[in-house]
Design a protein around this motif. Sequence first.
Motif, mmCIF file in Angstrom:
data_model
loop_
_atom_site.group_PDB
_atom_site.id
_atom_site.type_symbol
_atom_site.label_atom_id
_atom_site.label_comp_id
_atom_site.label_asym_id
_atom_site.label_seq_id
_atom_site.Cartn_x
_atom_site.Cartn_y
_atom_site.Cartn_z
ATOM 1 N N CYS A 168 -24.781 41.970 -2.971
ATOM 2 C CA CYS A 168 -25.686 40.936 -3.286
ATOM 3 C C CYS A 168 -26.184 40.465 -4.610
ATOM 4 O O CYS A 168 -27.412 41.085 -4.420
ATOM 5 C CB CYS A 168 -27.058 41.706 -1.468
ATOM 6 N N THR A 169 -25.296 39.436 -4.439
ATOM 7 C CA THR A 169 -26.515 39.451 -5.870
ATOM 8 C C THR A 169 -26.287 37.164 -5.766
ATOM 9 O O THR A 169 -25.265 36.950 -5.431
ATOM 10 C CB THR A 169 -25.587 39.702 -6.980
ATOM 11 N N ILE A 170 -26.876 37.249 -6.494
ATOM 12 C CA ILE A 170 -27.596 36.011 -6.919
ATOM 13 C C ILE A 170 -25.569 35.051 -7.575
ATOM 14 O O ILE A 170 -25.124 34.113 -6.851
ATOM 15 C CB ILE A 170 -28.300 35.136 -7.725
ATOM 16 N N ASN A 187 -21.305 30.014 -1.900
ATOM 17 C CA ASN A 187 -21.981 28.948 -1.101
ATOM 18 C C ASN A 187 -23.243 29.477 0.001
ATOM 19 O O ASN A 187 -23.523 29.044 1.112
ATOM 20 C CB ASN A 187 -21.292 28.082 -0.544
ATOM 21 N N GLY A 188 -23.199 31.535 -0.314
ATOM 22 C CA GLY A 188 -24.283 31.627 0.438
ATOM 23 C C GLY A 188 -23.564 31.916 2.295
ATOM 24 O O GLY A 188 -24.410 32.043 2.952
ATOM 25 N N GLY A 238 -31.591 40.843 -0.629
ATOM 26 C CA GLY A 238 -30.938 41.124 -1.720
ATOM 27 C C GLY A 238 -30.705 39.963 -2.833
ATOM 28 O O GLY A 238 -31.008 40.625 -3.920
ATOM 29 N N VAL A 239 -30.082 38.398 -1.962
ATOM 30 C CA VAL A 239 -29.711 38.357 -3.220
ATOM 31 C C VAL A 239 -30.745 37.081 -3.889
ATOM 32 O O VAL A 239 -30.898 36.885 -5.011
ATOM 33 C CB VAL A 239 -29.576 36.981 -2.495
ATOM 34 N N ALA A 240 -31.852 37.570 -2.566
ATOM 35 C CA ALA A 240 -33.096 36.697 -3.263
ATOM 36 C C ALA A 240 -33.869 37.532 -4.122
ATOM 37 O O ALA A 240 -34.730 37.205 -4.666
ATOM 38 C CB ALA A 240 -34.419 36.512 -1.651
ATOM 39 N N ASN A 241 -33.559 39.052 -3.781
ATOM 40 C CA ASN A 241 -34.885 40.048 -4.800
ATOM 41 C C ASN A 241 -33.694 39.961 -6.436
ATOM 42 O O ASN A 241 -34.596 40.251 -6.730
ATOM 43 C CB ASN A 241 -34.507 41.573 -4.044
ATOM 44 N N ASP A 242 -32.719 39.956 -5.795
ATOM 45 C CA ASP A 242 -31.505 39.572 -7.195
ATOM 46 C C ASP A 242 -32.200 38.268 -7.590
ATOM 47 O O ASP A 242 -32.374 38.950 -9.432
ATOM 48 C CB ASP A 242 -29.946 39.857 -7.075
ATOM 49 N N LEU A 243 -32.327 37.686 -7.702
ATOM 50 C CA LEU A 243 -32.488 36.127 -8.137
ATOM 51 C C LEU A 243 -34.181 36.175 -8.799
ATOM 52 O O LEU A 243 -34.513 35.498 -10.135
ATOM 53 C CB LEU A 243 -32.594 34.861 -7.040
ATOM 54 N N ARG A 250 -33.744 29.641 -17.101
ATOM 55 C CA ARG A 250 -35.161 29.015 -15.848
ATOM 56 C C ARG A 250 -34.468 27.787 -14.665
ATOM 57 O O ARG A 250 -34.098 28.132 -13.777
ATOM 58 C CB ARG A 250 -36.659 28.422 -16.417
ATOM 59 N N LEU A 251 -34.020 26.068 -15.410
ATOM 60 C CA LEU A 251 -33.889 25.304 -13.996
ATOM 61 C C LEU A 251 -32.811 25.681 -13.294
ATOM 62 O O LEU A 251 -32.481 25.170 -12.467
ATOM 63 C CB LEU A 251 -33.635 23.760 -15.531
ATOM 64 N N ARG A 252 -31.671 26.964 -14.098
ATOM 65 C CA ARG A 252 -30.426 27.376 -13.522
ATOM 66 C C ARG A 252 -30.976 27.739 -12.602
ATOM 67 O O ARG A 252 -29.930 27.216 -11.268
ATOM 68 C CB ARG A 252 -29.725 27.583 -14.657
#
Length: 218
Positions: A16-18, A25-26, A54-59, A74-76
């Motif tokens: 669960c990583t970004i 693609n999610g 988990g992805v959101a927390n990683d982001l 930051r923009l990415r």
Amino acid sequence: EAAYARVYYRVQLNRCTIDEFDLTNGLPGIRELHTQYPSLTQELFAAYQHWLAGVANDLKTQYQQTRPHDLATRLRLDRLAIRVANRYPESREQLEIAGRAWLQRAVQHHVNHLLTLQPGDWSAFEYSAAERRGLVEAFPEGRAALLKAEADWIHRSAEWEVDRAVRAYHKGDAPRSIFWLQLERQLLELTTIDTAENRFIEARRAFFQQSHAAARAE
């Protein structure tokens, strides 16, 4: 087929990583599968929601770890945050908070740089100007603080130049009038957030007065 897809997606949910989110693609197929077979995929869909969290927390962590002057990253992250929030709306608020926190750090980073920058170091001011302007173009809400920080530094620099001229005068080595005219032109040619015609009027007035006094002495 549904059972095979369930096993396949189970494997995909191990990381669960970004980066994994970006690569897959999610995993939109899980939601589609759950719509078709809700009872068969109930456990899988719960695991998918956990994966998205988990992805959101990683982001969010990546926002926190991004250096305050790294606007490109930051923009990415912002582009990824939009996609994550579309898949997992529950993450939208925490990602917006993380983004605002980064912006506060970025603005303070540039303010601190100008606070510690030696007055009269025009080349160093110009060297760092592009980053400030880029930040304001991307995030206009940071404009006011950086506008003031630039104006304050230029005011301190003008005072420093005048003080230096006074000391030189007492040593019999005062700058000529052309020096002050060139300094004013250099000031107006700086890359600054403020682009108004009457920008830095106090500093320019001080330079003009020094030029006028030097011309009379000449």
